[in-house]
Design a protein around this motif. Structure first.
Motif, PDB file in Angstrom:
ATOM      1  N   SER A 344      17.996 -15.601  31.048  1.00  0.00           N
ATOM      2  CA  SER A 344      17.885 -15.411  29.592  1.00  0.00           C
ATOM      3  C   SER A 344      19.199 -15.690  28.864  1.00  0.00           C
ATOM      4  N   HIS A 345      20.326 -15.235  29.469  1.00  0.00           N
ATOM      5  CA  HIS A 345      21.617 -15.452  28.800  1.00  0.00           C
ATOM      6  C   HIS A 345      21.964 -16.943  28.744  1.00  0.00           C
ATOM      7  N   ASP A 346      21.670 -17.660  29.828  1.00  0.00           N
ATOM      8  CA  ASP A 346      21.943 -19.108  29.841  1.00  0.00           C
ATOM      9  C   ASP A 346      21.083 -19.797  28.781  1.00  0.00           C
ATOM     10  N   LEU A 347      19.825 -19.382  28.739  1.00  0.00           N
ATOM     11  CA  LEU A 347      18.905 -19.982  27.771  1.00  0.00           C
ATOM     12  C   LEU A 347      19.409 -19.746  26.344  1.00  0.00           C
ATOM     13  N   ALA A 348      19.792 -18.496  26.051  1.00  0.00           N
ATOM     14  CA  ALA A 348      20.250 -18.175  24.689  1.00  0.00           C
ATOM     15  C   ALA A 348      21.537 -18.932  24.358  1.00  0.00           C
ATOM     16  N   THR A 349      22.414 -19.067  25.353  1.00  0.00           N
ATOM     17  CA  THR A 349      23.683 -19.769  25.112  1.00  0.00           C
ATOM     18  C   THR A 349      23.424 -21.256  24.846  1.00  0.00           C
ATOM     19  N   LEU A 350      22.523 -21.843  25.614  1.00  0.00           N
ATOM     20  CA  LEU A 350      22.235 -23.272  25.430  1.00  0.00           C
ATOM     21  C   LEU A 350      21.454 -23.515  24.136  1.00  0.00           C
ATOM     22  N   LEU A 351      20.632 -22.540  23.744  1.00  0.00           N
ATOM     23  CA  LEU A 351      19.943 -22.673  22.452  1.00  0.00           C
ATOM     24  C   LEU A 351      20.954 -22.576  21.309  1.00  0.00           C
ATOM     25  N   ARG A 359      18.124 -13.604  20.593  1.00  0.00           N
ATOM     26  CA  ARG A 359      18.858 -12.580  21.317  1.00  0.00           C
ATOM     27  C   ARG A 359      18.441 -12.606  22.771  1.00  0.00           C
ATOM     28  N   SER A 360      19.399 -12.370  23.656  1.00  0.00           N
ATOM     29  CA  SER A 360      19.028 -12.198  25.062  1.00  0.00           C
ATOM     30  C   SER A 360      19.661 -10.918  25.546  1.00  0.00           C
ATOM     31  N   GLY A 361      18.985 -10.252  26.488  1.00  0.00           N
ATOM     32  CA  GLY A 361      19.537  -9.013  27.032  1.00  0.00           C
ATOM     33  C   GLY A 361      18.446  -7.991  27.211  1.00  0.00           C
ATOM     34  N   HIS A 362      18.888  -6.731  27.289  1.00  0.00           N
ATOM     35  CA  HIS A 362      17.915  -5.649  27.529  1.00  0.00           C
ATOM     36  C   HIS A 362      17.423  -5.036  26.216  1.00  0.00           C
ATOM     37  N   HIS A 363      17.992  -5.474  25.094  1.00  0.00           N
ATOM     38  CA  HIS A 363      17.560  -5.042  23.759  1.00  0.00           C
ATOM     39  C   HIS A 363      17.601  -3.521  23.585  1.00  0.00           C
ATOM     40  N   CYS A 364      18.581  -2.887  24.239  1.00  0.00           N
ATOM     41  CA  CYS A 364      18.714  -1.409  24.157  1.00  0.00           C
ATOM     42  C   CYS A 364      17.420  -0.727  24.579  1.00  0.00           C
ATOM     43  N   ALA A 365      16.788  -1.255  25.612  1.00  0.00           N
ATOM     44  CA  ALA A 365      15.519  -0.678  26.075  1.00  0.00           C
ATOM     45  C   ALA A 365      15.443  -0.798  27.602  1.00  0.00           C
ATOM     46  N   MET A 369      12.589  -2.514  30.242  1.00  0.00           N
ATOM     47  CA  MET A 369      12.903  -3.640  31.141  1.00  0.00           C
ATOM     48  C   MET A 369      12.493  -3.264  32.571  1.00  0.00           C
ATOM     49  N   ALA A 370      12.758  -1.996  32.941  1.00  0.00           N
ATOM     50  CA  ALA A 370      12.411  -1.537  34.297  1.00  0.00           C
ATOM     51  C   ALA A 370      10.891  -1.614  34.492  1.00  0.00           C
ATOM     52  N   PHE A 371      10.125  -1.271  33.455  1.00  0.00           N
ATOM     53  CA  PHE A 371       8.651  -1.313  33.551  1.00  0.00           C
ATOM     54  C   PHE A 371       8.180  -2.726  33.865  1.00  0.00           C
ATOM     55  N   TYR A 372       8.804  -3.718  33.212  1.00  0.00           N
ATOM     56  CA  TYR A 372       8.388  -5.108  33.439  1.00  0.00           C
ATOM     57  C   TYR A 372       9.115  -5.741  34.631  1.00  0.00           C
ATOM     58  N   GLY A 373      10.038  -4.976  35.220  1.00  0.00           N
ATOM     59  CA  GLY A 373      10.741  -5.470  36.407  1.00  0.00           C
ATOM     60  C   GLY A 373      11.657  -6.635  36.113  1.00  0.00           C
ATOM     61  N   VAL A 374      12.248  -6.659  34.909  1.00  0.00           N
ATOM     62  CA  VAL A 374      13.166  -7.750  34.542  1.00  0.00           C
ATOM     63  C   VAL A 374      14.464  -7.138  34.007  1.00  0.00           C
ATOM     64  N   PRO A 375      15.592  -7.817  34.210  1.00  0.00           N
ATOM     65  CA  PRO A 375      16.844  -7.267  33.687  1.00  0.00           C
ATOM     66  C   PRO A 375      17.028  -7.570  32.197  1.00  0.00           C
ATOM     67  N   ALA A 376      16.384  -8.643  31.743  1.00  0.00           N
ATOM     68  CA  ALA A 376      16.623  -9.095  30.373  1.00  0.00           C
ATOM     69  C   ALA A 376      15.481 -10.002  29.947  1.00  0.00           C
ATOM     70  N   THR A 377      15.360 -10.186  28.625  1.00  0.00           N
ATOM     71  CA  THR A 377      14.452 -11.215  28.110  1.00  0.00           C
ATOM     72  C   THR A 377      15.186 -11.976  27.006  1.00  0.00           C
ATOM     73  N   CYS A 378      14.606 -13.101  26.627  1.00  0.00           N
ATOM     74  CA  CYS A 378      15.030 -13.772  25.400  1.00  0.00           C
ATOM     75  C   CYS A 378      14.106 -13.258  24.313  1.00  0.00           C
ATOM     76  N   ARG A 379      14.627 -13.075  23.127  1.00  0.00           N
ATOM     77  CA  ARG A 379      13.760 -12.582  22.049  1.00  0.00           C
ATOM     78  C   ARG A 379      13.968 -13.405  20.789  1.00  0.00           C
ATOM     79  N   ALA A 380      12.868 -13.971  20.308  1.00  0.00           N
ATOM     80  CA  ALA A 380      12.886 -14.641  19.000  1.00  0.00           C
ATOM     81  C   ALA A 380      12.194 -13.695  18.029  1.00  0.00           C
ATOM     82  N   SER A 381      12.863 -13.366  16.954  1.00  0.00           N
ATOM     83  CA  SER A 381      12.235 -12.471  15.978  1.00  0.00           C
ATOM     84  C   SER A 381      12.301 -13.119  14.602  1.00  0.00           C
ATOM     85  N   LEU A 382      11.170 -13.044  13.910  1.00  0.00           N
ATOM     86  CA  LEU A 382      11.012 -13.784  12.660  1.00  0.00           C
ATOM     87  C   LEU A 382      11.015 -12.846  11.463  1.00  0.00           C
TER      88      LEU A 382
END
Ligand code: PMP
Length: 406
Positions: A344-351, A359-365, A369-382
């Motif tokens: 996610s961080h690479d994706l956000a940096t290249l974007l 935004r990429s990361g754990h989004h203060c949540a 993240m543990a529920f979905y078994g991922v350390p981070a996501t990319c987030r597009a918010s409109l």
């Protein structure tokens, strides 16, 4: 469909005309903080140029102008969410608001053995304060679980709403999943069970008409910078009986009636909970922001954002290797996703190199993240000032990154 010229609305936001890395800015991080229209920037500028003074303390002309502007902002904000201004304490944001509930309302009342329910999708701002006070008073924190689509597991929650639960911390809209929770329905159930409800409205107030009394909650917190206002502004609404029974949290100037070595008496709410010099210019800006949003109309904003959400969801789902996290039936325009083979961080940096801010990361949540078994996501918010062309730029940007990463 409303006849609003959304391109003209977009032109109200000076920053949206800039370039980043030589490319037009595509700002898809409004859930993190919203951009500010010129009227807000001008209101802050005008305050410092023409009216700056401290509130409530001075009898001189500037002092009364500053006080009027600050209290005017409280009135505008209160009207925006349909509450009485005296029941709205102005804070530095949601974080301070929820800490105020935790320390001034909950800590003195909770006892060892009590339980606080916190949903799996809370932002850390509606999570960590509860843990901090729970440690102090021997209270247990229990999770409210969610479904894989990212909705509250309502049957499970209903079964949890009973003694020894004393308080429920619930977000109105998830900052990661976009889920709009059925707050009124849940608060009605909690109320029947004698459970206090603390609602985090940070991601709801900017995106839909909000009528706090109709939700039936005990506390409702929100933050100004996501509402096109300046940073360091926010508010906490509480039922009047709570304000009247709560001891002050911060002590200092402005919140007292009389101070003696033997005993201090306090000002009436909301001032009792607003010690020290507030972010006066910030609230003047926030007052201008809610007038601006009212001018467009929150119903029209909600409708426009739903249109953008539908467009973005459809386009993102067609991207090969993309996993959307948060597919609730009722959502705000927040899209969290993962791309196979790209961190996610690479994706956000290249974007970002293409001018696209996500935004990429754990989004203060972390628990989510543990529920979905991922350390981070990319987030597009409109936001209402976003465009379909920006969504297209994101899709093209992701395709470009995938080619780069091979
Ligand atoms: N709750 C939610 C759902 C949020 O999205 C945020 C901001 N990311 C906060 C609370 C915290 O708001 P603030 O930092 O303005 O206090």
């Amino acid at each position: 469909m409303s006849a609003i010229d959304w391109q003209a609305v977009r032109a109200d936001f000076p920053i949206l005309g800039r370039e980043v890395h030589g490319k037009p800015l595509v700002y898809l991080d409004s859930a993190n903080t919203a951009q500010k229209p010129k009227v807000v920037i001008d209101a802050v500028d005008d305050f410092y140029r023409n009216h700056n003074a401290n509130v409530s303390r001075a009898v001189h002309q500037l002092g009364s102008e500053a006080t009027e502007a600050y209290e005017g902002a409280r009135k505008a904000l209160a009207a925006f969410v349909n509450v009485h201004p005296n029941d709205l304490v102005l804070t530095s944001g949601t974080t301070q608001a929820i800490n105020l509930v935790a320390y001034a309302f909950a800590l003195p009342r909770l006892q060892a053995g009590d339980v606080i329910l916190v949903t799996r999708m809370e932002h850390h701002a509606n999570f960590v304060p509860w843990q901090l006070i729970a440690e102090r008073c021997g209270v247990r924190i229990a999770p409210v679980e969610i479904t894989p689509a990212g909705e509250i597991d309502l049957p499970a929650l209903k079964a949890q709403l009973k003694a020894p639960v004393k308080l429920l911390a619930l977000t109105h809209v998830s900052n990661v999943l976009g889920t709009v929770n059925p707050v009124a329905e849940i608060c009605a159930l909690a109320r029947k069970a004698g459970i206090t409800t603390v609602i985090d409205g940070s991601q709801a107030v900017p995106h839909m008409p909000i009528d706090i009394p109709s939700l039936g909650c005990d506390f409702y917190a929100f933050t100004g910078h996501k509402l096109c206002g300046p940073t360091g502004t926010g508010a906490l609404w509480a039922k009047r009986e709570h304000w009247q029974s709560m001891p002050p949290f911060f002590g200092g100037g402005e919140m007292i009636r009389e101070v003696r070595f033997e005993k201090t008496t306090f000002n009436d709410p909301p001032h009792k909970f607003e010690a020290g010099t507030p972010n006066i210019a910030g609230f003047v800006g926030l007052g201008a922001a809610v007038s601006y949003l009212d001018g467009i109309g929150m119903a029209a904003i909600a409708e426009r954002e739903q249109q953008l959400l539908a467009y973005a969801s459809e386009r993102l789902q067609s991207v090969p290797g993309l996993r959307l996290i948060g597919t609730a039936a009722h959502k705000a325009a927040v899209l969290s996703f993962l791309i196979e083979g790209a961190h996610s961080h690479d994706l956000a940096t290249l974007l970002d190199l293409q001018g696209i801010a996500v935004r990429s990361g754990h989004h203060c949540a972390h628990p989510l993240m543990a529920f979905y078994g991922v350390p981070a996501t990319c987030r597009a918010s409109l936001a209402f000032y976003s465009t379909e062309a920006e969504v297209d730029a994101l899709i093209d940007g992701i395709a470009h990154v995938r080619r780069m990463l091979g």
